[in-house]
Write an enzyme that holds these catalytic residues in place. Structure first.
Site, short mmCIF file in Angstrom:
data_model
loop_
_atom_site.label_atom_id
_atom_site.label_comp_id
_atom_site.label_asym_id
_atom_site.label_seq_id
_atom_site.Cartn_x
_atom_site.Cartn_y
_atom_site.Cartn_z
N HIS A 148 -19.23 -36.97 15.08
CA HIS A 148 -20.36 -36.96 14.69
C HIS A 148 -20.27 -35.85 12.83
CE1 HIS A 148 -24.80 -35.17 14.36
NE2 HIS A 148 -24.78 -36.53 14.70
N LYS A 162 -29.67 -29.81 8.66
CA LYS A 162 -29.55 -29.41 9.74
C LYS A 162 -29.41 -27.70 9.27
CE LYS A 162 -28.26 -32.94 12.34
NZ LYS A 162 -27.76 -34.74 11.14
N ASP A 166 -32.65 -14.15 8.17
CA ASP A 166 -33.05 -12.60 6.55
C ASP A 166 -32.19 -13.08 5.65
OD1 ASP A 166 -34.49 -11.68 9.15
OD2 ASP A 166 -32.53 -10.19 10.25
N ASP A 168 -7.59 -32.78 -2.43
CA ASP A 168 -6.89 -31.24 -3.49
C ASP A 168 -6.38 -30.12 -2.39
OD1 ASP A 168 -5.89 -33.91 -5.21
OD2 ASP A 168 -7.24 -32.98 -6.65
N LYS A 183 -20.01 -34.90 9.44
CA LYS A 183 -19.75 -35.53 7.65
C LYS A 183 -19.11 -34.67 7.32
CE LYS A 183 -23.65 -35.86 10.98
NZ LYS A 183 -23.86 -37.48 11.47
N HIS A 223 -33.03 -35.68 8.52
CA HIS A 223 -32.05 -35.45 8.84
C HIS A 223 -30.82 -33.95 8.62
CE1 HIS A 223 -27.74 -37.09 9.96
NE2 HIS A 223 -28.33 -37.00 10.69
#
Length: 420
Positions: free
Chosen positions: A313, A136, A141, A320, A315, A134
């Site tokens: 979508h 991404k 380089d 603080d 996450k 899952h």
């Protein structure tokens, strides 16, 4: 056309000895840029790939054959043809609908395509639902890295329509890129050279740091071996130290009791805690599951917003004025107990404030807020059911491991696509 596509049929990287015990510490002096939605993300990552001179490492859960997918394919092909080493690790479920022709063009150009845990359809239905890749991540380089929740698909662009997703990623330039590069190499099964500043550590670095300086970044990840709880632990640590504010924006919210308890406890001691949840869900079950927890949290002062403009979508979270996290992990049983995930922890005031301002725009202008005096109807029943469901899902990997079809297989194998 015969096309070799490497299939890694496993819930771990091919060389387990290299990848199972990687721990990364805090790295200072990084430049961190928040990228909101595909409009900000795709131009940045595509420009970096176009300028690549040596290497592109890519991991994604979803790649579709739409305008974004075709643009990515063209960029990767052009890079491979000019001598750049290109490794694309794709999930066998999220990318399961890619055609042999699409994959074949990549492979013919010299792109190494790796399909994680593919499985044939049964009666037209995909069967490999669990333990997905899952993450991404893109590293170019070994000098610039991208990580977050955005897949390579047109539904991350506003012109996709009302179902376009609201999401976040970050671009990182600086010392932390070496950790992301090292991790991506190890997870892809490529040979990992030892490098100065990294070692296999006997004691894990602290999830929280009080070190001075801006641009502090630490890579954390979840696997099914020795890092099962690292992302969950990072949230628990940060919430336990919260003194002023907490904002969590999460698409699929159904965490375990420890995390719920820390969210509630923060609100009880006077921390302003805001949750931004899906109000227009792409998965209805996710919204129903999250709402089972609302009464438990509202009664202790947690403010809950439902984002209603389009499917959320994201996450991301902040605590603080300094601590933030961005990555692929939801706060639900799939991400916290099954999937392979990766987040970055960030200690940087400017980034924290920017993320806070962007989330405040969502909360104030595009959300409905759950009323504080919401009648706590059957809240104990909901909490009990939620607790049972979460822990059944949490132990699902062990239960399914008893079935031969679900035993982890670490042996890579080659598959030839059909002649076309």
């Amino acid at each position: 056309m015969n096309v070799a596509v490497e299939h890694i049929a496993t819930d771990q990287p091919p060389d387990e000895s290299k990848a199972r015990d990687l721990d990364y510490g805090w790295q200072g002096g990084n430049q961190i840029e928040l990228l909101e939605n595909g409009e900000a993300y795709f131009p940045k990552v595509f420009d970096a790939m176009r300028e690549a001179q040596r290497e592109i490492l890519l991991e994604t859960f979803i790649l579709f054959e739409d305008k974004v997918g075709h643009e990515l394919k063209g960029i990767l092909i052009e890079a491979a043809q000019r001598g750049v080493k290109v490794v694309a690790s794709l999930d066998g479920f999220g990318c399961g609908e890619l055609s042999p022709a699409f994959l074949g063009e990549l492979a013919q150009a010299g792109v190494l395509v790796q399909m994680f845990d593919p499985a044939p359809k049964m009666l037209g239905v995909r069967t490999n639902w669990f333990r997905r890749l899952h993450r991404k991540i893109v590293v170019v380089d070994a000098t610039v890295a991208f990580i977050g929740g955005i897949n390579f698909s047109a539904d991350h662009l506003a012109d996709f329509g009302p179902e376009a997703k609201q999401d976040y990623a970050v671009q990182i330039i600086g010392p932390a890129v070496s950790d992301l590069h090292h991790f991506a190499l190890a997870q892809s099964g490529r040979q990992v050279r030892s490098r100065r500043g990294w070692r296999r550590r006997q004691q894990r670095p602290a999830l929280w740091t009080n070190a001075d300086g801006e641009g502090l970044v630490r890579l954390i990840y979840r696997d099914n071996v020795q890092h099962r709880d690292d992302i969950e632990e990072a949230y628990v640590h940060a919430l336990s130290k919260a003194q002023k504010r907490v904002v969590i924006a999460n698409a699929y919210f159904f965490p375990g009791y420890r995390l719920l308890r820390e969210i509630r406890n923060a609100a009880r001691r006077g921390v302003h805690v805001q949750l931004i949840m899906q109000g227009q869900p792409d998965v209805l079950l996710a919204k129903l599951a999250a709402r089972m927890l609302y009464d438990y949290l509202l009664k202790d002062g947690v403010v809950i917003h439902e984002y209603c403009q389009r499917p959320l979508h994201g996450k991301v979270a902040l605590v603080d004025d300094e601590w933030s996290t961005v990555g692929s992990s939801n706060l639900d049983p799939l991400s916290l107990s099954l999937n392979l995930e990766a987040n970055v922890l960030i200690r940087d005031r400017a980034f924290n404030q920017q993320l806070y301002e962007r989330l405040e725009i969502l909360a104030k202008n595009h959300c409905q807020t759950m009323p504080e005096n919401r009648k706590p109807r059957l809240w104990l029943w909901r909490l009990t059911v939620g607790f049972l469901v979460f822990h059944v899902m949490r132990h699902f990997p062990a239960l399914t491991g008893w079935l031969p079809a679900h035993k982890p297989r670490l042996k890579p194998f080659q598959s030839q696509a059909h002649d076309r």
